[in-house]
Design a protein around this motif. Structure first.
Motif, PDB file in Angstrom:
ATOM      1  N   GLU A   1       0.832  -1.212   0.000  1.00 27.51           N
ATOM      2  CA  GLU A   1       0.000   0.000   0.000  1.00 27.51           C
ATOM      3  C   GLU A   1       0.860   1.252   0.000  1.00 27.51           C
ATOM      4  N   GLN A   2       1.959   1.231   0.744  1.00 31.52           N
ATOM      5  CA  GLN A   2       2.864   2.380   0.806  1.00 31.52           C
ATOM      6  C   GLN A   2       3.454   2.687  -0.569  1.00 31.52           C
ATOM      7  N   MET A   3       3.828   1.643  -1.302  1.00 32.90           N
ATOM      8  CA  MET A   3       4.412   1.837  -2.628  1.00 32.90           C
ATOM      9  C   MET A   3       3.395   2.446  -3.594  1.00 32.90           C
ATOM     10  N   VAL A   4       2.135   2.010  -3.483  1.00 28.64           N
ATOM     11  CA  VAL A   4       1.087   2.565  -4.346  1.00 28.64           C
ATOM     12  C   VAL A   4       0.865   4.041  -4.040  1.00 28.64           C
ATOM     13  N   HIS A   5       0.750   4.368  -2.764  1.00 26.32           N
ATOM     14  CA  HIS A   5       0.474   5.764  -2.398  1.00 26.32           C
ATOM     15  C   HIS A   5       1.661   6.683  -2.675  1.00 26.32           C
ATOM     16  N   SER A   6       2.856   6.112  -2.726  1.00 29.31           N
ATOM     17  CA  SER A   6       4.038   6.914  -3.074  1.00 29.31           C
ATOM     18  C   SER A   6       4.156   7.129  -4.580  1.00 29.31           C
ATOM     19  N   ASN A   7       3.411   6.324  -5.348  1.00 29.44           N
ATOM     20  CA  ASN A   7       3.457   6.416  -6.814  1.00 29.44           C
ATOM     21  C   ASN A   7       2.036   6.309  -7.363  1.00 29.44           C
ATOM     22  N   GLU A   8       1.187   7.296  -7.030  1.00 29.94           N
ATOM     23  CA  GLU A   8      -0.240   7.178  -7.323  1.00 29.94           C
ATOM     24  C   GLU A   8      -0.572   7.211  -8.811  1.00 29.94           C
ATOM     25  N   ARG A   9       0.405   7.566  -9.651  1.00 31.50           N
ATOM     26  CA  ARG A   9       0.144   7.539 -11.091  1.00 31.50           C
ATOM     27  C   ARG A   9      -0.134   6.129 -11.593  1.00 31.50           C
ATOM     28  N   MET A  10       0.247   5.113 -10.823  1.00 28.70           N
ATOM     29  CA  MET A  10      -0.068   3.745 -11.254  1.00 28.70           C
ATOM     30  C   MET A  10      -1.558   3.456 -11.129  1.00 28.70           C
ATOM     31  N   LEU A  11      -2.302   4.311 -10.405  1.00 26.35           N
ATOM     32  CA  LEU A  11      -3.754   4.168 -10.290  1.00 26.35           C
ATOM     33  C   LEU A  11      -4.497   4.936 -11.379  1.00 26.35           C
ATOM     34  N   THR A  12      -3.786   5.740 -12.145  1.00 25.07           N
ATOM     35  CA  THR A  12      -4.432   6.590 -13.160  1.00 25.07           C
ATOM     36  C   THR A  12      -3.781   6.405 -14.526  1.00 25.07           C
ATOM     37  N   GLY A  13      -3.610   5.182 -14.944  1.00 25.97           N
ATOM     38  CA  GLY A  13      -3.048   4.923 -16.271  1.00 25.97           C
ATOM     39  C   GLY A  13      -1.693   4.275 -16.265  1.00 25.97           C
ATOM     40  N   GLY A  14      -0.972   4.413 -15.151  1.00 25.85           N
ATOM     41  CA  GLY A  14       0.314   3.744 -15.028  1.00 25.85           C
ATOM     42  C   GLY A  14       1.470   4.504 -15.646  1.00 25.85           C
ATOM     43  N   PHE A  15       2.669   3.942 -15.521  1.00 29.00           N
ATOM     44  CA  PHE A  15       3.883   4.581 -16.031  1.00 29.00           C
ATOM     45  C   PHE A  15       4.954   3.509 -16.196  1.00 29.00           C
ATOM     46  N   TYR A  16       5.960   3.817 -17.008  1.00 26.54           N
ATOM     47  CA  TYR A  16       7.101   2.911 -17.154  1.00 26.54           C
ATOM     48  C   TYR A  16       7.997   3.020 -15.919  1.00 26.54           C
ATOM     49  N   ALA A  17       8.516   1.886 -15.506  1.00 28.58           N
ATOM     50  CA  ALA A  17       9.381   1.860 -14.330  1.00 28.58           C
ATOM     51  C   ALA A  17      10.360   0.704 -14.425  1.00 28.58           C
ATOM     52  N   GLU A  18      11.458   0.847 -13.714  1.00 20.90           N
ATOM     53  CA  GLU A  18      12.379  -0.267 -13.498  1.00 20.90           C
ATOM     54  C   GLU A  18      11.858  -1.018 -12.274  1.00 20.90           C
ATOM     55  N   VAL A  19      11.494  -2.265 -12.463  1.00 16.84           N
ATOM     56  CA  VAL A  19      10.792  -3.033 -11.436  1.00 16.84           C
ATOM     57  C   VAL A  19      11.604  -4.259 -11.028  1.00 16.84           C
ATOM     58  N   GLU A  20      11.638  -4.524  -9.735  1.00 18.09           N
ATOM     59  CA  GLU A  20      12.162  -5.797  -9.241  1.00 18.09           C
ATOM     60  C   GLU A  20      10.962  -6.683  -8.930  1.00 18.09           C
TER      61      GLU A  20
END
Length: 255
Positions: free
Chosen positions: A123-142
């Motif tokens: 939940e903390q990661m989502v709220h720190s990057n709320e753009r993933m709730l509105t269409g998303g974004f490119y990211a380097e993901v583990e």
């Protein structure tokens, strides 16, 4: 040896030190990897923001390795999932979106390149990057894999261990832009903006330059409606699809 900087390049590299990326380097990766141009630019900005040929050469090798190892071509999604199972995690570059799953009162992430729709994410990661709730974004993901969860009924073994947004924005970017803008005359600034989206202003007519600038208006003006009609392959969608992480392009067929 790289080509010598022209007058506009020189102004730009001095006014925006550490932010400027050579577009001829970007072209080396165009079409080679299944990600938009701005993803390659982000990595080039991190590793190749220099005018020193040796540093650029070294940075290019790093960028090529990162794109080769972390981007997922068609048909490779099962390979990346298998690597995550084998090693416990795998690093990749993908669009990440998230949704709230009311049934479990938790957030779930989607990673389309590996065809996963139920990835655990904090939940903390989502709220720190709320753009993933509105269409998303490119990211380097583990992307992590937990075999004990895999054995549970309806278990979700894949999880987001960490992520890093692919963008160059910072909170103090506007003051830096104001200071840098002062180094340019009006026409130089217009040419610099056009060059920033990968087009060479000297090769365009005055009207074509104005049209290129006009396409940028929706990025800075709220509720700006623009309709552009023209044949396929004339660059109408290039800016919105390839240049910035702040635009989401919907194909004409879907619209």
């Amino acid at each position: 040896m790289s080509e010598p900087l022209d007058a506009l390049d020189s102004i730009g590299t001095q006014a925006f030190e550490g932010y400027v990326v050579r577009k001829d380097l970007v072209r080396k990766f165009k079409g080679q990897y299944p990600v938009p141009t701005y993803v390659a630019e982000f990595l080039l900005g991190r590793y190749c923001s220099s005018t020193d040929d040796d540093e650029i050469s070294e940075g290019l090798q790093i960028v090529e390795r990162q794109l080769g190892e972390k981007t997922i071509r068609a048909g490779e999604h099962e390979l990346f999932k298998a690597r995550a199972k084998e090693r416990g995690y795998v690093k990749l570059i993908d669009i990440i979106t998230a949704r709230l799953d009311a049934a479990t009162d938790s957030f779930l992430a989607t990673l389309p390149s590996v065809q996963l729709k139920d990835v655990r994410i904090s939940e903390q990661m989502v709220h720190s990057n709320e753009r993933m709730l509105t269409g998303g974004f490119y990211a380097e993901v583990e992307l992590s894999y937990d075999p004990t969860i895999a054995q549970e009924k309806n278990g979700r073994p894949f999880g987001i261990g960490s992520l890093r947004e692919i963008q160059l924005s910072k909170r103090e970017v506007l003051p830096a832009l104001y200071r840098g803008r002062e180094a340019f005359a009006v026409e130089e600034w217009k040419d610099f903006l056009i060059r920033s989206i990968g087009m060479e202003p000297e090769q365009l007519t005055p009207r074509a330059r104005d049209l290129a600038i006009l396409r940028m208006v929706p990025f800075v003006e709220r509720n700006y409606n623009l309709v552009e009609l023209g044949p396929r392959g004339t660059g109408k969608s290039h800016l919105f699809q390839q240049v910035a992480p702040y635009a989401h392009l919907i194909s004409g067929g879907k619209a």
